[in-house]
Structure formats: C-alpha cells, structure tokens
Design an enzyme around this catalytic site. Structure first.
Site, mmCIF file in Angstrom:
data_model
loop_
_atom_site.group_PDB
_atom_site.id
_atom_site.type_symbol
_atom_site.label_atom_id
_atom_site.label_comp_id
_atom_site.label_asym_id
_atom_site.label_seq_id
_atom_site.Cartn_x
_atom_site.Cartn_y
_atom_site.Cartn_z
ATOM 1 N N HIS A 22 67.605 -23.524 34.249
ATOM 2 C CA HIS A 22 68.510 -22.793 35.137
ATOM 3 C C HIS A 22 67.850 -21.522 35.696
ATOM 4 O O HIS A 22 68.310 -20.979 36.685
ATOM 5 C CB HIS A 22 69.770 -22.428 34.353
ATOM 6 N N ASN A 71 76.612 -17.427 37.545
ATOM 7 C CA ASN A 71 77.858 -17.758 38.231
ATOM 8 C C ASN A 71 78.477 -16.595 38.984
ATOM 9 O O ASN A 71 79.434 -16.793 39.728
ATOM 10 C CB ASN A 71 78.871 -18.329 37.233
ATOM 11 N N ASP A 96 67.515 -23.754 40.812
ATOM 12 C CA ASP A 96 67.332 -25.061 40.178
ATOM 13 C C ASP A 96 68.221 -26.088 40.866
ATOM 14 O O ASP A 96 69.291 -25.750 41.360
ATOM 15 C CB ASP A 96 67.667 -24.979 38.685
ATOM 16 N N ASN A 117 77.406 -23.283 40.737
ATOM 17 C CA ASN A 117 78.301 -22.126 40.791
ATOM 18 C C ASN A 117 77.628 -20.852 41.275
ATOM 19 O O ASN A 117 78.270 -19.989 41.862
ATOM 20 C CB ASN A 117 78.953 -21.902 39.424
#
Length: 194
Positions: A22, A71, A96, A117
């Site tokens: 991530h 997020n 990513d 998100n």
C-alpha cells in the site's frame, strides 16, 4: 497559476507500514527524491514535502508524502494544491493498484477510483477526479485473501528482488509524464495490444 507540479505518493505513516504494498507510492517518491536531491521536511499541510526541479531549469516539482493515513489523503493534498497554487490537472497521485499485475506501471487522468479509498478522498478534497494517476501494479490477492490484508503486507521475497526495478520504472513514468505529457508516457509504459 504556477508551472509547479504536485507529485503525491500515497501510503500510511509509520515504520510498520513503510514496506507494505500500500506504500509503494511513497517508495516511488523516495526514489524521485534521490534523483533530484534533498530531504523531505514537515509541512503545515500534514505532509512531508521536498521541493526541487526536474533537471536543470526544468519544471518545479513538489514531492509530497501525506502524514495522514491513506484513506484521508484528500485534506493534505488539497491543502498543498492551494498552498502551491497548483491546478488539479498538475497533481499526480502515485499509488498502488491491485487491478494491474505486479511490476507493471500504467498512467491515466480522471476516471473511477476502483475502490481505492485514498484516491476517493483526493477526488473529494480536490472536488474533481481530473488529476493524473501513476498506477503501480501490486497484483491481486491470492485465493480468497482480503484485499486490505494483502495491501497492508510487505512484498513477497521474490517481489522484493524486482521492487527496485518497479520503483525505477514508476519514477521514470512520473518524469516522462511531466516532461512529455500523458500520451507519451502511456505510449512508453502501456504494452501495445495485439
């Protein structure tokens, strides 16, 4: 409006996340920082920022790693865009992407967020989806593994061997995008369909 480009590497803060799939966007920014020289410094927008130029006399770059969780990246990104007077068309989100294979880089402008998100929050913060994205492939989770569990894990040993090449390609993609435009970068990094 300035000729500045805002390059945002998405990820989560803290050493426990630093090598996760991530956080590949932030890894790419570390590579770009090494290329232009300098160190990231804390900025009031809740991000680590490095200012530099793409080559001697080249475009001004603001490399930014939000210090927030993925997020909620939209707040820092919109604050930086306002601070540096950067139009959303000159914002590049490096992130990513599970929908493309590991070791693949693709580029686009606008469109959907594909369940990402971090991108969804940036779109909300900028009040538009029309910003550039450098999508760094991390592949799909194996079997029935939860997507969140997958992206919050470090790269597998075999992937770690290839990771420097992927980061190099993604950094090249960012530079080409800024120097020559989206179409030229897509032509180089998107394989021709047969």
């Amino acid at each position: 409006m300035t000729d500045t480009w805002l390059i945002v590497g998405l990820g989560n803060p803290g050493p426990e996340y630093s090598r996760n799939r991530h956080n590949v966007g932030q890894m790419v920014l570390d590579e770009l920082a090494a290329r232009i020289g300098g160190n990231f410094k804390a900025h009031k927008s809740r991000a680590q920022v490095l200012e530099g130029r793409l080559g001697i006399g080249g475009p001004r770059l603001v490399l930014a790693k939000p210090a927030t969780y993925m997020n909620v990246s939209g707040g820092p990104v919109s604050a930086l865009a306002r601070f540096y007077d950067v139009d959303p068309s000159r914002v590049v989100a490096v992130h990513d992407e599970i929908d493309i294979p590991f070791n693949t880089v693709k580029l686009k402008i606008g469109g959907g967020e594909g369940g990402h998100n971090g991108l969804r929050d940036i779109s909300k913060g900028l009040a538009t989806k029309d910003y550039l994205r450098v999508r760094v492939g991390v592949g799909r989770p194996p079997g029935r593994m939860d997507t969140a569990d997958y992206v919050l894990r470090d790269f597998a040993p075999a992937e770690k061997k290839e990771l420097p090449f992927l980061l190099d390609d993604a950094s090249d993609a960012v530079e080409l995008l800024i120097r020559d435009g989206l179409a030229a970068a897509q032509q180089r990094f998107h394989p021709a369909k047969v």
